[in-house]
Motif scaffolding. Structure first.
Motif: not given
Length: 226
Positions: A41-51
């Motif tokens: 429930y907590q992605p941290t992969s590089k360049d993932s984004y949330w608006k």
């Protein structure tokens, strides 16, 4: 008060790495999150984004969180770093996972009205509905503080801005300060967190002595998980 809500809207935009890129920019949805079955429930992969966007008439502004793919050691704990852009101002936010527990390092209002950094334990992805926890925040500006957490719903479908997400957990955090011999509630936060995506909605209710003074909702409107 504006500063309080712009900061708290971070609340948990959370992450865990996955191999497949996921991108969602429309309002469609059939209740199936486009994510690997082993995602958390907590992605941290590089360049993932949330608006995100504030749904109330209070600001209506957007906030963007983007994972840097790097970590930082803070007070002996390893945190995943996020870049945050809100109202033209850039800052940092930090999230981490410890077993089945999820945390965010963000700012909250102290009993004196100043902004202070706190480590919030907002989700346990293993426990059933009704599970409760208490998370001490130590002493903030000399005043003992704590979060009371509870799992309200889990494994539900939940619709935000016209899109339906599956495998959603709904948790509630109650922020309390120990004043005049007892703990009193200063804010209530309801988190809706989708598996493989992160926080999709945060409802914040700021209170004084149990009386609501400002309530707002922050909704996910666009995201991409790398």
């Amino acid at each position: 008060m504006k500063k309080l809500f712009s900061t708290l809207s971070i609340a948990l935009i959370l992450f865990s790495s996955c191999q497949k890129e996921v991108s969602e920019t429309n309002n469609g949805g059939n209740g199936q999150n486009p994510s690997p079955t082993n995602a958390d429930y907590q992605p941290t992969s590089k360049d993932s984004y949330w608006k995100y966007q504030d749904s109330s008439s209070y600001t209506g502004k957007e906030e963007i969180l983007r994972s840097t793919g790097t970590t930082r050691n803070i007070d002996g704990l390893v945190w995943n770093e996020l870049n945050r852009l809100f109202d033209g101002v850039e800052s940092k936010a930090y999230v981490r996972k410890d077993g089945n527990k999820y945390f965010i390092r963000s700012k909250a209002m102290s009993s004196s009205g100043t902004m202070v950094e706190v480590n919030s334990y907002y989700l346990n992805d293993k426990e059933p509905v009704g599970f409760k926890w208490e998370h001490s925040l130590g002493s903030i500006n000399g005043v003992p503080a704590r979060f009371l957490g509870e799992i309200i719903e889990r494994d539900i479908n939940y619709t935000v801005k016209g899109k339906t997400y599956s495998s959603v957990i709904h948790t509630r955090l109650i922020l309390q300060y120990y004043i005049m011999g007892r703990f009193s509630t200063w804010a209530i936060y309801d988190y809706y967190i989708a598996k493989g995506i992160g926080v999709i909605r945060l409802v914040s209710d700021v209170q004084i002595e149990g009386i609501s003074i400002l309530k707002t909702a922050t909704n996910l409107i666009e995201y991409s998980i790398k």
